[in-house]
Design a protein around this motif. Sequence first.
Motif, PDB file in Angstrom:
ATOM      1  N   GLU A   1     -18.951 -29.222  38.828  1.00  0.00           N
ATOM      2  CA  GLU A   1     -18.419 -30.202  39.785  1.00  0.00           C
ATOM      3  C   GLU A   1     -19.044 -31.580  39.578  1.00  0.00           C
ATOM      4  O   GLU A   1     -18.361 -32.601  39.675  1.00  0.00           O
ATOM      5  N   GLU A   2     -20.343 -31.614  39.280  1.00  0.00           N
ATOM      6  CA  GLU A   2     -21.016 -32.901  39.067  1.00  0.00           C
ATOM      7  C   GLU A   2     -20.467 -33.595  37.818  1.00  0.00           C
ATOM      8  O   GLU A   2     -20.193 -34.801  37.834  1.00  0.00           O
ATOM      9  N   ILE A   3     -20.282 -32.855  36.740  1.00  0.00           N
ATOM     10  CA  ILE A   3     -19.738 -33.455  35.520  1.00  0.00           C
ATOM     11  C   ILE A   3     -18.289 -33.889  35.747  1.00  0.00           C
ATOM     12  O   ILE A   3     -17.877 -34.959  35.302  1.00  0.00           O
ATOM     13  N   CYS A   4     -17.522 -33.074  36.458  1.00  0.00           N
ATOM     14  CA  CYS A   4     -16.133 -33.442  36.773  1.00  0.00           C
ATOM     15  C   CYS A   4     -16.085 -34.724  37.599  1.00  0.00           C
ATOM     16  O   CYS A   4     -15.253 -35.604  37.357  1.00  0.00           O
ATOM     17  N   ARG A   5     -16.971 -34.834  38.574  1.00  0.00           N
ATOM     18  CA  ARG A   5     -17.021 -36.025  39.425  1.00  0.00           C
ATOM     19  C   ARG A   5     -17.382 -37.258  38.603  1.00  0.00           C
ATOM     20  O   ARG A   5     -16.777 -38.317  38.739  1.00  0.00           O
ATOM     21  N   ARG A   6     -18.336 -37.104  37.715  1.00  0.00           N
ATOM     22  CA  ARG A   6     -18.795 -38.232  36.898  1.00  0.00           C
ATOM     23  C   ARG A   6     -17.735 -38.714  35.919  1.00  0.00           C
ATOM     24  O   ARG A   6     -17.632 -39.897  35.636  1.00  0.00           O
TER      25      ARG A   6
ATOM     26  N   MET B   1     -26.230 -28.543  27.221  1.00  0.00           N
ATOM     27  CA  MET B   1     -26.531 -27.465  26.265  1.00  0.00           C
ATOM     28  C   MET B   1     -27.834 -27.745  25.523  1.00  0.00           C
ATOM     29  O   MET B   1     -28.554 -26.818  25.161  1.00  0.00           O
ATOM     30  N   ALA B   2     -28.132 -29.006  25.298  1.00  0.00           N
ATOM     31  CA  ALA B   2     -29.361 -29.386  24.589  1.00  0.00           C
ATOM     32  C   ALA B   2     -30.567 -29.415  25.512  1.00  0.00           C
ATOM     33  O   ALA B   2     -31.672 -29.708  25.067  1.00  0.00           O
ATOM     34  N   GLY B   3     -30.358 -29.119  26.811  1.00  0.00           N
ATOM     35  CA  GLY B   3     -31.485 -29.023  27.727  1.00  0.00           C
ATOM     36  C   GLY B   3     -31.656 -30.174  28.698  1.00  0.00           C
ATOM     37  O   GLY B   3     -32.629 -30.212  29.437  1.00  0.00           O
ATOM     38  N   VAL B   4     -30.740 -31.124  28.721  1.00  0.00           N
ATOM     39  CA  VAL B   4     -30.847 -32.255  29.645  1.00  0.00           C
ATOM     40  C   VAL B   4     -30.297 -31.822  31.008  1.00  0.00           C
ATOM     41  O   VAL B   4     -29.151 -31.376  31.093  1.00  0.00           O
ATOM     42  N   PRO B   5     -31.098 -31.938  32.088  1.00  0.00           N
ATOM     43  CA  PRO B   5     -30.579 -31.600  33.412  1.00  0.00           C
ATOM     44  C   PRO B   5     -29.455 -32.562  33.812  1.00  0.00           C
ATOM     45  O   PRO B   5     -29.476 -33.735  33.452  1.00  0.00           O
ATOM     46  N   VAL B   6     -28.487 -32.065  34.571  1.00  0.00           N
ATOM     47  CA  VAL B   6     -27.338 -32.883  34.971  1.00  0.00           C
ATOM     48  C   VAL B   6     -27.795 -34.129  35.732  1.00  0.00           C
ATOM     49  O   VAL B   6     -27.242 -35.215  35.549  1.00  0.00           O
ATOM     50  N   ALA B   7     -28.821 -33.992  36.545  1.00  0.00           N
ATOM     51  CA  ALA B   7     -29.305 -35.127  37.334  1.00  0.00           C
ATOM     52  C   ALA B   7     -29.862 -36.240  36.447  1.00  0.00           C
ATOM     53  O   ALA B   7     -29.932 -37.391  36.870  1.00  0.00           O
ATOM     54  N   GLN B   8     -30.246 -35.922  35.209  1.00  0.00           N
ATOM     55  CA  GLN B   8     -30.830 -36.914  34.313  1.00  0.00           C
ATOM     56  C   GLN B   8     -29.838 -37.448  33.282  1.00  0.00           C
ATOM     57  O   GLN B   8     -30.223 -38.218  32.403  1.00  0.00           O
ATOM     58  N   LEU B   9     -28.577 -37.060  33.373  1.00  0.00           N
ATOM     59  CA  LEU B   9     -27.586 -37.566  32.431  1.00  0.00           C
ATOM     60  C   LEU B   9     -27.369 -39.056  32.656  1.00  0.00           C
ATOM     61  O   LEU B   9     -27.305 -39.508  33.800  1.00  0.00           O
ATOM     62  N   PRO B  10     -27.252 -39.836  31.585  1.00  0.00           N
ATOM     63  CA  PRO B  10     -26.974 -41.265  31.747  1.00  0.00           C
ATOM     64  C   PRO B  10     -25.559 -41.470  32.272  1.00  0.00           C
ATOM     65  O   PRO B  10     -24.748 -40.535  32.255  1.00  0.00           O
ATOM     66  N   PRO B  11     -25.231 -42.673  32.725  1.00  0.00           N
ATOM     67  CA  PRO B  11     -23.882 -42.929  33.232  1.00  0.00           C
ATOM     68  C   PRO B  11     -22.819 -42.583  32.188  1.00  0.00           C
ATOM     69  O   PRO B  11     -23.063 -42.698  30.986  1.00  0.00           O
ATOM     70  N   PRO B  12     -21.633 -42.132  32.645  1.00  0.00           N
ATOM     71  CA  PRO B  12     -20.570 -41.793  31.697  1.00  0.00           C
ATOM     72  C   PRO B  12     -20.250 -42.964  30.772  1.00  0.00           C
ATOM     73  O   PRO B  12     -20.268 -44.115  31.177  1.00  0.00           O
ATOM     74  N   GLY B  13     -19.976 -42.633  29.521  1.00  0.00           N
ATOM     75  CA  GLY B  13     -19.637 -43.655  28.544  1.00  0.00           C
ATOM     76  C   GLY B  13     -20.834 -44.182  27.778  1.00  0.00           C
ATOM     77  O   GLY B  13     -20.673 -44.940  26.829  1.00  0.00           O
ATOM     78  N   THR B  14     -22.067 -43.795  28.175  1.00  0.00           N
ATOM     79  CA  THR B  14     -23.244 -44.296  27.457  1.00  0.00           C
ATOM     80  C   THR B  14     -23.744 -43.311  26.409  1.00  0.00           C
ATOM     81  O   THR B  14     -24.496 -43.691  25.524  1.00  0.00           O
ATOM     82  N   LEU B  15     -23.344 -42.038  26.503  1.00  0.00           N
ATOM     83  CA  LEU B  15     -23.707 -41.071  25.479  1.00  0.00           C
ATOM     84  C   LEU B  15     -22.767 -41.251  24.293  1.00  0.00           C
ATOM     85  O   LEU B  15     -21.585 -41.515  24.470  1.00  0.00           O
ATOM     86  N   VAL B  16     -23.295 -41.113  23.109  1.00  0.00           N
ATOM     87  CA  VAL B  16     -22.459 -41.178  21.914  1.00  0.00           C
ATOM     88  C   VAL B  16     -22.770 -39.973  21.046  1.00  0.00           C
ATOM     89  O   VAL B  16     -23.891 -39.503  21.009  1.00  0.00           O
ATOM     90  N   MET B  17     -21.760 -39.487  20.361  1.00  0.00           N
ATOM     91  CA  MET B  17     -21.953 -38.354  19.475  1.00  0.00           C
ATOM     92  C   MET B  17     -22.625 -38.844  18.201  1.00  0.00           C
ATOM     93  O   MET B  17     -22.212 -39.839  17.626  1.00  0.00           O
ATOM     94  N   GLN B  18     -23.681 -38.152  17.805  1.00  0.00           N
ATOM     95  CA  GLN B  18     -24.367 -38.524  16.574  1.00  0.00           C
ATOM     96  C   GLN B  18     -23.587 -37.965  15.398  1.00  0.00           C
ATOM     97  O   GLN B  18     -23.330 -36.779  15.314  1.00  0.00           O
ATOM     98  N   ARG B  19     -23.200 -38.835  14.508  1.00  0.00           N
ATOM     99  CA  ARG B  19     -22.449 -38.430  13.326  1.00  0.00           C
ATOM    100  C   ARG B  19     -23.422 -37.933  12.261  1.00  0.00           C
ATOM    101  O   ARG B  19     -24.516 -38.459  12.098  1.00  0.00           O
ATOM    102  N   GLN B  20     -22.999 -36.933  11.530  1.00  0.00           N
ATOM    103  CA  GLN B  20     -23.789 -36.424  10.421  1.00  0.00           C
ATOM    104  C   GLN B  20     -23.647 -37.384   9.250  1.00  0.00           C
ATOM    105  O   GLN B  20     -22.579 -37.957   9.040  1.00  0.00           O
ATOM    106  N   PRO B  21     -24.711 -37.588   8.467  1.00  0.00           N
ATOM    107  CA  PRO B  21     -24.587 -38.476   7.300  1.00  0.00           C
ATOM    108  C   PRO B  21     -23.619 -37.868   6.294  1.00  0.00           C
ATOM    109  O   PRO B  21     -23.461 -36.646   6.229  1.00  0.00           O
TER     110      PRO B  21
END
Length: 178
Positions: free
Chosen positions: A62-67, A131-151
């Motif tokens: 619900e928190e991720i859906c809301r965000r 999944m990587a262990g970051v609690p939902v309460a500590q997630l940065p604002p939506p749109g600030t996370l970026v997927m790391q591309r493999q070289p």
Amino acid sequence: PYAAAAAAAQQAAAAQAAAAAAAAAATAAAARGSGAEICAEVVINDAPGAARFALTQRKTQEEICRRTHTQIVTRGRYIQGKEAAAAAQAGSNAAERPLFLRVTPGAGAGPTDESKWAAVDAACLDLRAVMAGVPVAQLPPPGTLVMQRQPPPAAAPHPGQPPYLAGHPAAAGHTAAL
């Protein structure tokens, strides 16, 4: 020693989740141009136990859906070890698929396909962060996370060039004697 082993196991699980995320992103990118339904699936069956538990909890979803203005539905079932490999070969029967989350845009995602895909992508990144262990309460604002591309993969060696010299500037004209 136990803490180091646990940390190594968690890093291995995060790397596996990142590889699965990259594959899912490639599939989603291919579907975007085909007029297919706007949705994404994040497989959580192989995630660490604590992360899998958190991701299946209503409060987390619900928190991720809301965000992110999306809808998240839990599908499949938890499958262990050899049974997971057998289920993957069995086909796409939803009852036999490993545990995954299906993400679709919600009412607030916006009117355009672009904005809906952006909302779904933001939710997927949040799910992968959990999944990587970051609690939902500590997630940065939506749109600030970026997927790391493999070289990109290293350049293939020129025929006749030893593989250890591929891409090395000193080996520009070097070829092995046959």
